[in-house]
Design a protein around this motif. Structure first.
Motif, PDB file in Angstrom:
ATOM      1  N   MET A  18      31.696 -47.123 -55.740  1.00 58.95           N
ATOM      2  CA  MET A  18      32.091 -46.489 -54.473  1.00 58.95           C
ATOM      3  C   MET A  18      33.293 -45.575 -54.671  1.00 58.95           C
ATOM      4  SD  MET A  18      31.457 -49.359 -51.526  1.00 58.95           S
ATOM      5  CE  MET A  18      32.435 -50.636 -52.285  1.00 58.95           C
ATOM      6  N   ALA A  19      34.292 -46.058 -55.392  1.00 60.00           N
ATOM      7  CA  ALA A  19      35.491 -45.244 -55.626  1.00 60.00           C
ATOM      8  C   ALA A  19      35.153 -44.006 -56.456  1.00 60.00           C
ATOM      9  CB  ALA A  19      36.558 -46.075 -56.325  1.00 60.00           C
ATOM     10  N   GLY A  20      34.354 -44.188 -57.493  1.00 59.72           N
ATOM     11  CA  GLY A  20      33.959 -43.063 -58.334  1.00 59.72           C
ATOM     12  C   GLY A  20      33.089 -42.072 -57.586  1.00 59.72           C
ATOM     13  N   LEU A  45      36.682 -35.860 -62.785  1.00 56.58           N
ATOM     14  CA  LEU A  45      36.486 -36.497 -64.085  1.00 56.58           C
ATOM     15  C   LEU A  45      36.736 -38.000 -63.993  1.00 56.58           C
ATOM     16  CD1 LEU A  45      35.972 -36.264 -67.141  1.00 56.58           C
ATOM     17  CD2 LEU A  45      38.435 -35.887 -67.407  1.00 56.58           C
ATOM     18  N   ILE A  46      37.780 -38.383 -63.287  1.00 52.15           N
ATOM     19  CA  ILE A  46      38.066 -39.805 -63.083  1.00 52.15           C
ATOM     20  C   ILE A  46      36.907 -40.483 -62.351  1.00 52.15           C
ATOM     21  CG2 ILE A  46      39.590 -41.422 -61.858  1.00 52.15           C
ATOM     22  CD1 ILE A  46      41.870 -39.387 -62.476  1.00 52.15           C
ATOM     23  N   GLY A  47      36.327 -39.785 -61.376  1.00 53.66           N
ATOM     24  CA  GLY A  47      35.171 -40.318 -60.659  1.00 53.66           C
ATOM     25  C   GLY A  47      33.991 -40.554 -61.582  1.00 53.66           C
ATOM     26  N   ILE A  48      33.755 -39.619 -62.505  1.00 54.28           N
ATOM     27  CA  ILE A  48      32.662 -39.779 -63.477  1.00 54.28           C
ATOM     28  C   ILE A  48      32.925 -40.980 -64.375  1.00 54.28           C
ATOM     29  CG2 ILE A  48      31.571 -38.730 -65.500  1.00 54.28           C
ATOM     30  CD1 ILE A  48      31.974 -36.000 -64.084  1.00 54.28           C
ATOM     31  N   ILE A  49      34.160 -41.108 -64.860  1.00 53.83           N
ATOM     32  CA  ILE A  49      34.514 -42.225 -65.743  1.00 53.83           C
ATOM     33  C   ILE A  49      34.354 -43.558 -65.011  1.00 53.83           C
ATOM     34  CG2 ILE A  49      36.436 -43.316 -66.975  1.00 53.83           C
ATOM     35  CD1 ILE A  49      37.371 -40.414 -67.627  1.00 53.83           C
ATOM     36  N   ALA A  53      31.708 -46.418 -66.147  1.00 57.45           N
ATOM     37  CA  ALA A  53      32.205 -47.753 -66.479  1.00 57.45           C
ATOM     38  C   ALA A  53      31.561 -48.810 -65.575  1.00 57.45           C
ATOM     39  CB  ALA A  53      33.719 -47.805 -66.372  1.00 57.45           C
ATOM     40  N   ALA A  54      31.371 -48.473 -64.303  1.00 56.80           N
ATOM     41  CA  ALA A  54      30.704 -49.414 -63.392  1.00 56.80           C
ATOM     42  C   ALA A  54      29.268 -49.664 -63.839  1.00 56.80           C
ATOM     43  CB  ALA A  54      30.738 -48.870 -61.971  1.00 56.80           C
ATOM     44  N   LEU A  55      28.577 -48.617 -64.248  1.00 57.31           N
ATOM     45  CA  LEU A  55      27.219 -48.804 -64.770  1.00 57.31           C
ATOM     46  C   LEU A  55      27.237 -49.630 -66.052  1.00 57.31           C
ATOM     47  CD1 LEU A  55      25.667 -45.282 -64.131  1.00 57.31           C
ATOM     48  CD2 LEU A  55      25.250 -47.402 -62.874  1.00 57.31           C
ATOM     49  N   GLY A  56      28.281 -49.454 -66.863  1.00 55.12           N
ATOM     50  CA  GLY A  56      28.425 -50.266 -68.072  1.00 55.12           C
ATOM     51  C   GLY A  56      28.595 -51.740 -67.771  1.00 55.12           C
ATOM     52  N   LEU A  57      29.199 -52.054 -66.631  1.00 50.62           N
ATOM     53  CA  LEU A  57      29.316 -53.458 -66.231  1.00 50.62           C
ATOM     54  C   LEU A  57      27.959 -54.041 -65.850  1.00 50.62           C
ATOM     55  CD1 LEU A  57      32.549 -53.419 -64.037  1.00 50.62           C
ATOM     56  CD2 LEU A  57      32.247 -54.570 -66.231  1.00 50.62           C
ATOM     57  N   LEU A  58      27.081 -53.191 -65.324  1.00 51.15           N
ATOM     58  CA  LEU A  58      25.780 -53.669 -64.858  1.00 51.15           C
ATOM     59  C   LEU A  58      24.687 -53.580 -65.922  1.00 51.15           C
ATOM     60  CD1 LEU A  58      25.785 -52.082 -61.298  1.00 51.15           C
ATOM     61  CD2 LEU A  58      26.340 -54.440 -61.934  1.00 51.15           C
ATOM     62  N   LEU A  59      24.857 -52.717 -66.907  1.00 57.69           N
ATOM     63  CA  LEU A  59      23.832 -52.501 -67.931  1.00 57.69           C
ATOM     64  C   LEU A  59      23.389 -53.778 -68.639  1.00 57.69           C
ATOM     65  CD1 LEU A  59      22.113 -50.404 -69.407  1.00 57.69           C
ATOM     66  CD2 LEU A  59      23.992 -50.150 -71.025  1.00 57.69           C
ATOM     67  N   PRO A  60      24.302 -54.697 -68.973  1.00 58.42           N
ATOM     68  CA  PRO A  60      23.853 -55.920 -69.651  1.00 58.42           C
ATOM     69  C   PRO A  60      22.871 -56.763 -68.834  1.00 58.42           C
ATOM     70  CG  PRO A  60      26.184 -55.636 -69.959  1.00 58.42           C
ATOM     71  CD  PRO A  60      25.753 -54.612 -68.955  1.00 58.42           C
ATOM     72  N   MET A  61      22.834 -56.579 -67.511  1.00 55.44           N
ATOM     73  CA  MET A  61      21.849 -57.315 -66.706  1.00 55.44           C
ATOM     74  C   MET A  61      20.435 -56.877 -67.059  1.00 55.44           C
ATOM     75  SD  MET A  61      23.432 -57.349 -62.913  1.00 55.44           S
ATOM     76  CE  MET A  61      22.738 -58.824 -62.206  1.00 55.44           C
ATOM     77  N   VAL A  75      37.329 -52.942 -70.149  1.00 54.24           N
ATOM     78  CA  VAL A  75      38.560 -52.494 -70.799  1.00 54.24           C
ATOM     79  C   VAL A  75      38.943 -51.106 -70.293  1.00 54.24           C
ATOM     80  CG1 VAL A  75      39.536 -51.744 -73.018  1.00 54.24           C
ATOM     81  CG2 VAL A  75      38.363 -53.938 -72.849  1.00 54.24           C
ATOM     82  N   VAL A  76      37.965 -50.206 -70.198  1.00 52.51           N
ATOM     83  CA  VAL A  76      38.228 -48.853 -69.685  1.00 52.51           C
ATOM     84  C   VAL A  76      38.778 -48.924 -68.264  1.00 52.51           C
ATOM     85  CG1 VAL A  76      37.089 -46.716 -68.933  1.00 52.51           C
ATOM     86  CG2 VAL A  76      36.593 -47.671 -71.182  1.00 52.51           C
ATOM     87  N   LEU A  77      38.168 -49.743 -67.421  1.00 52.72           N
ATOM     88  CA  LEU A  77      38.632 -49.871 -66.042  1.00 52.72           C
ATOM     89  C   LEU A  77      40.023 -50.504 -65.963  1.00 52.72           C
ATOM     90  CD1 LEU A  77      35.298 -50.926 -64.331  1.00 52.72           C
ATOM     91  CD2 LEU A  77      36.417 -48.699 -64.252  1.00 52.72           C
TER      92      LEU A  77
END
Length: 116
Positions: A18-20, A45-49, A53-61, A75-77
Protein backbone atom coordinates in the motif's frame (compact mmCIF):
# COMPACT_ATOMS: atom_id res chain seq x y z
CA UNK A 1 5.06 -20.45 15.07
CA UNK A 2 5.34 -20.87 11.31
CA UNK A 3 1.69 -19.90 10.73
CA UNK A 4 2.07 -16.81 12.93
CA UNK A 5 5.20 -15.80 11.02
CA UNK A 6 3.33 -16.11 7.73
CA UNK A 7 0.54 -13.91 9.07
CA UNK A 8 3.09 -11.29 10.13
CA UNK A 9 4.74 -11.49 6.70
CA UNK A 10 1.42 -11.08 4.88
CA UNK A 11 0.42 -8.06 6.99
CA UNK A 12 3.87 -6.49 6.57
CA UNK A 13 3.78 -7.11 2.82
CA UNK A 14 0.30 -5.60 2.54
CA UNK A 15 1.37 -2.47 4.43
CA UNK A 16 4.44 -2.02 2.24
CA UNK A 17 2.47 -2.73 -0.95
CA UNK A 18 0.00 0.00 0.00
CA UNK A 19 2.76 2.45 0.91
CA UNK A 20 4.75 1.63 -2.22
CA UNK A 21 1.67 1.85 -4.42
CA UNK A 22 0.82 5.26 -3.04
CA UNK A 23 4.37 6.50 -3.61
CA UNK A 24 4.37 5.06 -7.13
CA UNK A 25 0.91 6.10 -8.30
CA UNK A 26 -0.04 8.92 -5.90
CA UNK A 27 -0.31 12.58 -6.90
CA UNK A 28 3.15 14.06 -7.35
CA UNK A 29 2.38 17.41 -5.71
CA UNK A 30 0.98 15.75 -2.60
CA UNK A 31 3.93 13.35 -2.34
CA UNK A 32 6.49 16.12 -2.58
CA UNK A 33 4.59 18.09 0.07
CA UNK A 34 4.54 15.16 2.52
CA UNK A 35 8.21 14.31 1.93
CA UNK A 36 10.03 17.64 1.80
CA UNK A 37 13.53 17.58 0.39
CA UNK A 38 12.93 14.53 -1.80
CA UNK A 39 12.44 14.67 -5.53
CA UNK A 40 9.43 13.01 -7.09
CA UNK A 41 11.74 10.60 -8.93
CA UNK A 42 13.30 9.45 -5.66
CA UNK A 43 9.88 9.02 -4.06
CA UNK A 44 8.73 6.90 -7.02
CA UNK A 45 11.93 4.80 -6.80
CA UNK A 46 11.28 4.19 -3.10
CA UNK A 47 7.75 3.09 -4.02
CA UNK A 48 9.15 0.57 -6.51
CA UNK A 49 11.62 -0.78 -3.94
CA UNK A 50 8.88 -1.10 -1.30
CA UNK A 51 6.62 -2.92 -3.76
CA UNK A 52 9.34 -5.34 -4.85
CA UNK A 53 10.37 -6.05 -1.26
CA UNK A 54 6.73 -6.68 -0.32
CA UNK A 55 6.43 -9.15 -3.19
CA UNK A 56 9.65 -10.75 -1.96
CA UNK A 57 7.97 -11.36 1.38
CA UNK A 58 5.11 -13.15 -0.37
CA UNK A 59 7.08 -15.03 -3.04
CA UNK A 60 8.09 -17.92 -0.74
CA UNK A 61 4.38 -18.77 -0.34
CA UNK A 62 4.22 -19.60 -4.03
CA UNK A 63 7.76 -20.87 -4.61
CA UNK A 64 8.43 -23.33 -1.81
CA UNK A 65 11.89 -23.47 -0.21
CA UNK A 66 12.73 -19.88 -1.09
CA UNK A 67 12.86 -18.47 2.43
CA UNK A 68 16.10 -16.60 1.74
CA UNK A 69 14.13 -14.30 -0.60
CA UNK A 70 11.79 -13.37 2.24
CA UNK A 71 14.75 -12.82 4.55
CA UNK A 72 16.48 -10.45 2.13
CA UNK A 73 13.23 -8.61 1.39
CA UNK A 74 12.76 -8.06 5.12
CA UNK A 75 16.37 -6.85 5.44
CA UNK A 76 15.78 -4.29 2.66
CA UNK A 77 12.63 -3.05 4.39
CA UNK A 78 14.40 -2.84 7.75
CA UNK A 79 17.22 -0.76 6.25
CA UNK A 80 14.68 1.48 4.56
CA UNK A 81 12.86 1.89 7.87
CA UNK A 82 16.05 2.99 9.63
CA UNK A 83 16.72 5.60 6.95
CA UNK A 84 13.16 6.91 7.11
CA UNK A 85 13.19 7.11 10.91
CA UNK A 86 16.12 9.51 10.67
CA UNK A 87 14.43 11.36 7.81
CA UNK A 88 11.19 11.82 9.79
CA UNK A 89 13.01 12.87 12.95
CA UNK A 90 15.05 15.41 10.99
CA UNK A 91 11.82 16.96 9.70
CA UNK A 92 10.12 16.93 13.11
CA UNK A 93 7.60 14.21 12.24
CA UNK A 94 7.68 12.09 15.39
CA UNK A 95 4.48 10.14 14.67
CA UNK A 96 5.66 8.80 11.29
CA UNK A 97 9.08 8.08 12.82
CA UNK A 98 7.52 5.84 15.48
CA UNK A 99 5.32 4.05 12.93
CA UNK A 100 8.29 3.51 10.62
CA UNK A 101 10.39 2.23 13.52
CA UNK A 102 7.70 -0.30 14.45
CA UNK A 103 7.46 -1.55 10.85
CA UNK A 104 11.24 -1.81 10.74
CA UNK A 105 11.29 -3.85 13.93
CA UNK A 106 8.70 -6.22 12.47
CA UNK A 107 10.85 -6.55 9.34
CA UNK A 108 13.89 -7.35 11.51
CA UNK A 109 11.82 -9.99 13.33
CA UNK A 110 10.82 -11.62 10.02
CA UNK A 111 14.40 -11.52 8.73
CA UNK A 112 15.75 -13.11 11.91
CA UNK A 113 13.17 -15.92 11.80
CA UNK A 114 13.69 -16.58 8.07
CA UNK A 115 17.47 -16.52 8.34
CA UNK A 116 17.67 -20.20 9.23
Amino acid sequence: MNAALWIVQIVLAALYLMAGGYKLFGPGVGLEATMPGMSLGLIRLIGIIEGLAALGLLLPMVARNRMKIAMWAAVVLAIEAVLFVFYHLKHGANGPAVATLLLGLVAVFVASKRRG
